[in-house]
Design an enzyme around this catalytic site. Structure first.
Site, PDB file in Angstrom:
ATOM      1  N   CYS B  19       0.807  -1.217   0.000  1.00 28.00           N
ATOM      2  CA  CYS B  19       0.000   0.000   0.000  1.00 28.00           C
ATOM      3  C   CYS B  19       0.838   1.263   0.000  1.00 28.00           C
ATOM      4  CB  CYS B  19      -0.880   0.099   1.256  1.00 28.00           C
ATOM      5  SG  CYS B  19      -2.085  -1.172   1.433  1.00 28.00           S
ATOM      6  N   GLY B  45       1.420   0.010  -4.912  1.00 32.64           N
ATOM      7  CA  GLY B  45       0.150  -0.710  -4.970  1.00 32.64           C
ATOM      8  C   GLY B  45      -0.561  -0.357  -6.244  1.00 32.64           C
ATOM      9  N   ASN B 120      -1.745   1.707   5.575  1.00 32.00           N
ATOM     10  CA  ASN B 120      -0.669   0.889   5.029  1.00 32.00           C
ATOM     11  C   ASN B 120      -0.144   0.027   6.158  1.00 32.00           C
ATOM     12  OD1 ASN B 120       1.545  -0.190   3.716  1.00 32.00           O
ATOM     13  ND2 ASN B 120       2.735   1.696   3.718  1.00 32.00           N
ATOM     14  N   GLY B 121      -0.136  -1.275   5.957  1.00 36.15           N
ATOM     15  CA  GLY B 121       0.329  -2.180   7.016  1.00 36.15           C
ATOM     16  C   GLY B 121      -0.562  -3.400   7.110  1.00 36.15           C
ATOM     17  N   TYR B 261      14.211  -2.411  -1.601  1.00 30.82           N
ATOM     18  CA  TYR B 261      13.407  -2.549  -2.814  1.00 30.82           C
ATOM     19  C   TYR B 261      12.124  -1.712  -2.843  1.00 30.82           C
ATOM     20  CZ  TYR B 261      10.375  -4.782  -6.281  1.00 30.82           C
ATOM     21  OH  TYR B 261       9.529  -5.016  -7.326  1.00 30.82           O
TER      22      TYR B 261
END
Lengths: 492, 492, 492, 492
Positions: B19, B45, B120-121, B261
């Site tokens: 996300c 995302g 996000n998570g 990354y």
């Protein structure tokens, strides 16, 4: 979603190759190979794609706006295209306007049977030929210059399809790399000067033709050789092949811009690695226009190979000072406050912590209108660069192309309007240099440009057009009568 | 057209951040800025995107499958989202499955007014909490773990929205970077360990929150600082701001894979340039695993910065031995004959004339399943490479992530199944080396990993999970009762 | 293409029934039967349709805007809805606004398992109940009044699903015909007054519930009996059935407008043929309001049965003086010149050669705003009719409906603003007459209206509302405080 | 959603008129009027629609599959069609197959300028003409017979457009009602026998042409007169009009089936009210085939006018014993159990309480395959009808039509296979009668059929084709050579 050219600025500040073609005969799922091959040529034309297949009895055509993957990646799509022979096309809209009816391959039921053609290039006397055909009762279904070829074939009095095609092409002037399919097989040919590229490969028992060797790689075909300028190759369903030279011999003039920008770096063009050519342009640039600096920074992605060459020659480290987004294409609504240059930043963002306080050599492949170059220089300065030197991996682009490349009119080409010093002021760089025309020829492995008989078509740099430009001359003549302002370039 | 992650192989052979979030309060066209910001976070995302705006009276939401540009680039789309505050989200589907009802921001009409949240998570006890809520009469409209937070807020007995939110988050375990909007303003917070990233910026008078600094750059905002682990920041419509630390202090454990990354190289994560970190990983690799070779070749694009570092440290020239297509995403129908490895070639093609006869050091950011690495090694050999040495810019990835990253189950992780020697044999390289865990810590500017209290979450490399994993334990317990085979990783 | 109600004028000059429901349990392809049944109820709601099925383990839902045939006619659609039990719904948007999230059946995962409900009617205290639920932490996903029922069930403390449902319905006021499905079977019930219709049938071993008997005919089911007012019928998967009367006994008040217009003429409502009722209204009209004329002309199609009755009673020939187009629904762009009344003509066109010079009795089912009636009278005169007499097969519609029928506010009802003489002048007829309220009761087989305890709900004609209207009263109270003009109707 | 013909059974058990045309010149928003006019002709062709407009300089075309309202009701659609002249078309696919390229108007850029044509009818030597044209180099873009006309015009050696068109039509055989637009104005013409209808009207200063007068009514135009058989009318932009008779005089043979079924009942065809004709067929039927019964019941909607006539003549009450759904068109998935004849019931449902125990006279307009008639008789019996007598408002349809009407091959026409007695047994009626061919002629106001020179084309009843059928003869000849079974009808 239609992504535009990934190398493209939002304001279209690049020259655009207009087409890629791919054909295969003798493969059990010809359309699937064709789709893959076109996908590998996607950078040559992203507005639309089409494939025509033949199953021994009938022709099947499917066309779509947008990318190959959007239109030809599903089993359903390929299932509509049965047969052992297929020809495909990706396109931008240069001549002919947008719209589905111009999406190639074009197909017609002739008295001699079905006839499908995919064409890369531009016929520079298409308007004149079209007028003559219409006056005899021909009804055009597209506005594409390619349809002229079909009508010339349809009305040719020669007996065989090959003779009809040669008869038609003799009347045609300009640039063309053609793949033609009929119930009897496939024919591929390049115009006498070989302006646009076309190569041949082998995939098991099948024969493959493509605009670039990368398409052979991706479908797993072996590269045999290029189709020679002025050559016409016929392939039958039994695999037998005949080569013809119906237009006699003349020195070739392939497009040098394929080395500069159009072809993919992993392609082999005119018997030379495109990556190697680009890196050597960087080497030539470093020799012709050296500068003291901290980093060599490419304008990604097209500036990367020349930047590697420049770095290796000069010893200045190669660094990614500009990061490119992979998600480009759409123009967004701009919020009214803030977001200065959000357009260009959406695609290219400065790597601030790297660039701040440093002297930068920017390497780009070409300058067309100059607007993007200006924004990128400014972005580097906003990120804190101490000096910004601009080096261009091609000579100044001062002339339009009439051979299947989308160029702005001359008055919008930066190099058509000003000299290098003025251009440098316009883009606000600390220094600006272009590779010389001879440097470019050296980079592609030649001793330099042979003025009397240049080895490539380089009209966009030199204004030296290797063919007549009949339609353009007629248009200029008509505009002159109306006292319209005439774009000075190029026929005078 | 839905392109998948541009760095992704077709077989999904990468870890996937799930996300990105973006919020802005106090801007005159908040949704337009939000759309641009999300576009800059698109790599985090790509399955779906959503924006919720607030105009002082009402909330407006628009969601769509696919890219931000497909859903939020038009004036019409932005026109549906009026107001000075907006929050947006891009997502992959980790927890919650696909489908529009799981696309965030999630919105609810609570007794205290509208409530929109972008998350996000991953909440690692979401199933347990959900069960408890449903047993009390709660009706869930999505399968997203994020909805648990909303129901906890809705049923909290605390008086103010802030207190309700803190009350809710105290029950929640796992990783979260949240942006919440209510009729009273915006709140942004990170879980106590700060596993997922969140930064704050300023755009004129407006305040901006985003997963990465690149989104601030693209909208033209100034980067102020990161939201600290365990911090909750409230911003009102008059621009006033309050910082809270409701969860007390504990040492932070941000995700080290953001450096490897997930984040864009032009972002600043945990106060450090991501590009710099990646280049230094290459430097560490060159020190830890040197090799004699002709060229350093990155697996594009994610291997490029480490390859530059490796090249600079080792003195071996950096060259583009693999060319990446910009048109990826779809799986094509494969023709049955020929076209070996057409899948991987569609994305990565060997630069044959360069590679032939040479000794190559390939640099990639990580190895997940290993299938793509194997194909790329093979592609180099098919192109004539004499030797192929593989260097990986992260330690072996042997453990799943439960904090919002899509990882295969352990038995499918190459490093979960075999040691480095076996992995080298599997991918058929001449040699294989990974950067060490301490080398990785050095590359991000630390002296090495502090075993007693690591400075980052590195569970995917070490199996050292910094939080309880309640749902996973319950699932394992249930599977154990049923005698189902249990994935050995990680709670034991 | 979304056709609107075929009987509707473009300006919506009809009362609109808002819903139809259909349920089947015990059939091998329940969803296919359900789709057919809903199709037969399409006239009851054309904006959207939905079906929820249950296969013994899971619930499946598919909803769509537009007609049943657009969404549920394909094998693919039905294939997504496996199982032996299905419930469906067609709707207009009365309470709840448009949008997919309001399309029924509504579904929720309760602690006791899945729960799907289809509802015809309107809950007149839904706003008050919703407010109370939200204040306790309930999160609504739709704006539909029906969702209130689900939350009341979810939070009920009673042990069984049936008890929970009864508990919920005891709090609810207004009109409802409900079909509920749970993992244990199906329940169907009508509000204590039975305002909205619901019938039961048998299809082989399966049990079927539907708003009208025509849906039983079309799926091939046998009509058993109506669900009685205040009755709740439970059906298990083994076919066993239990009838409950949880609300005690009270005299029924079914909606008399089902006879006038809502139900299809081939349905049986309240144990009487709707066609017969309509024809007898025409007979009563001919007795109460005779006139000398050449032709009886129905306003097609809803005026046809009453016109046949009027013709048979009066002896004046029945003729098609107005031809109705079968292609209605869209408003077209009007050309600026010419095309007077093109809107109404698109749907109804005069049969000129028939009408010219003749005395016409027009028969329509009702007058709502009067605008269409006016245009039709004018159309008859433009076609040369000598006299135009208007006869209406219902009493003047002077009051709004709050039981699931879409009525304009009172100030827009022609009969809410003026008496019959003024209405006649407004529509420019030579004479105008409505059937009397007692004539209407006679037409449906009763001796007349029992004032003390009317046998039907006829509030739209009489203003005599059989239930409290809590939300409306609260709104009026709030508006009174704000000194807003209050629509006089109906609670005073 | 594409509704099929509203009068159609799901199994297509009707003859289908294939086209409607509409043109307007001199109106300020010609396309808007054209859209409305086509909408009124929707019953003549529902598969596709198209409009071509001309703004004094350019032609604009928009086509779409589906209904007029789906494609031409929005301001956006009309905005794409500027100008004072427009021509439109609705179609079924008789000759030419489906697909967008066959949707009319067809357009071509001829040497003399743009040329757009809308055609109702069928050219019975189109294949032969096409073959000749292709052999001379013509390239066809559609498979429509209409394109033959364009190519004949394009290659005509005559100087003026009118002469070219006449030259082309002289080569053409069959039925046509054409509207042609060129930069010089509009031309409308009917074939020498006037098989297909075409009328002219006036709308302010504009001139209008349409297949039926109902289209004039709907756009608000005044009906002037029909275009005469063999007449060609030219209209200029200044409103001047010239009538030509290029084909000399021959007795007209308009299609009598327009009276029976094709035209709307409110249209005037061949100077006679279609409603009146249909009612009189009912009167003739009642005289020719009287029966004792309780009710006259129409098969709705096409049987209604004849049923009124039969009722008035016989004195048997007219009643709606069959109720027709307004929501037809799609074939639904049939549930496997129950639902006998759900297909036919979806469209037509018995009014059970009315029909039970009664003797019924069913009136339908025609019998084609007989399958629907059989099901309707059965439905009446299932509803309890004591006797079911079938009366048909046309003679037995035993022969195919080759003039633009979609008819099954002869072996599938019930009247092509059996006599009246056998047909009665097939549909299981208690009695069956058709109106006689002379009765039909009397009903349309003539003394009877003049055998030597019939006043109408009645080939579908009599096999008496008024033109040669060249393509059919050639096909029969070819099939005879191949020894294929030849459909006996009709050229022998």
């Amino acid at each position: 979603m239609n992504f535009t050219h990934p190398f493209l600025d939002d304001d279209g500040d690049k020259l655009r190759e207009e087409c890629g073609v791919f054909g295969v005969i003798g493969a059990s799922e010809a359309a699937a190979a064709c789709a893959l091959g076109l996908h590998a040529l996607q950078h040559r034309g992203q507005e639309a794609a089409g494939i025509t297949s033949f199953d021994g009895t009938e022709f099947y055509t499917r066309r779509g706006l947008g990318h190959v993957a959007e239109n030809f990646s599903t089993g359903e799509a390929i299932g509509e295209l049965p047969g052992h022979m297929a020809v495909g096309h990706v396109r931008y809209s240069t001549t002919g306007g947008t719209g589905m009816r111009n999406v190639q391959p074009l197909y017609a039921d002739l008295a001699s049977g079905g006839f499908a053609v995919a064409h890369n290039g531009n016929i520079s006397n298409a308007s004149k030929l079209r007028q003559e055909l219409v006056s005899k009762g021909a009804i055009f279904q597209s506005t594409s210059d390619t349809e002229v070829i079909i009508h010339l074939v349809a009305t040719s009095r020669y007996p065989t399809m090959l003779d009809k095609l040669v008869d038609a092409l003799r009347l045609v002037e300009g640039a063309y790399a053609l793949i033609v399919t009929t119930p009897r097989g496939m024919a591929a040919c390049r115009d006498p000067l070989g302006i646009r590229p076309l190569v041949m490969g082998r995939l098991g028992d099948a024969t493959v033709f493509a605009s670039e060797t990368v398409a052979l790689d991706v479908v797993g075909a072996e590269f045999i050789r290029q189709v020679e300028p002025g050559e016409m190759i016929e392939v039958d369903f039994d695999g037998s092949m005949r080569s013809h030279r119906p237009f006699g011999d003349s020195p070739a003039r392939p497009c040098i811009f394929e080395h500069v920008y159009f072809s993919r770096p992993d392609s082999i063009f005119n018997e030379r690695s495109v990556y190697e050519s680009r890196k050597h342009i960087g080497v030539e640039l470093a020799r012709e226009a050296p500068i003291e600096a901290d980093y060599v920074v490419p304008v990604p992605d097209s500036g990367v190979p020349a930047a590697i060459g420049y770095s290796q020659q000069s010893g200045i480290p190669f660094e990614l000072g500009i990061i490119r987004s992979h998600y480009v294409g759409r123009t967004f609504i701009q919020p009214s406050d803030g977001a200065r240059h959000a357009g260009v930043k959406r695609k290219h963002n400065a790597n601030r912590l790297l660039v701040a306080g440093k002297r930068i050599v920017l390497i780009d492949d070409s300058i067309v209108r100059g607007t993007t170059s200006m924004k990128i220089v400014e972005m580097m300065r906003d990120a804190g660069a101490k000096e910004v030197h601009f080096r261009v991996a091609s000579p100044p682009t001062g002339h339009g192309c009439y051979y299947g490349v989308d160029t702005p009119e001359r008055s919008k080409l930066l190099a058509g309007r000003m000299d290098v010093e003025a251009m440098c002021a316009f883009i606000k760089a600390d220094s600006l240099a272009f590779v010389s025309i001879d440097g470019l020829y050296r980079a592609v492995g030649l001793p330099g440009r042979t003025k009397s008989c240049p080895q490539y078509c380089d009209a966009c740099f030199t204004g030296d057009y290797p063919t007549p430009l009949t339609d353009l001359e007629q248009r200029h003549a008509a505009e002159a009568q109306l006292n319209l302002p005439v774009d000075p370039d190029p026929v005078s």
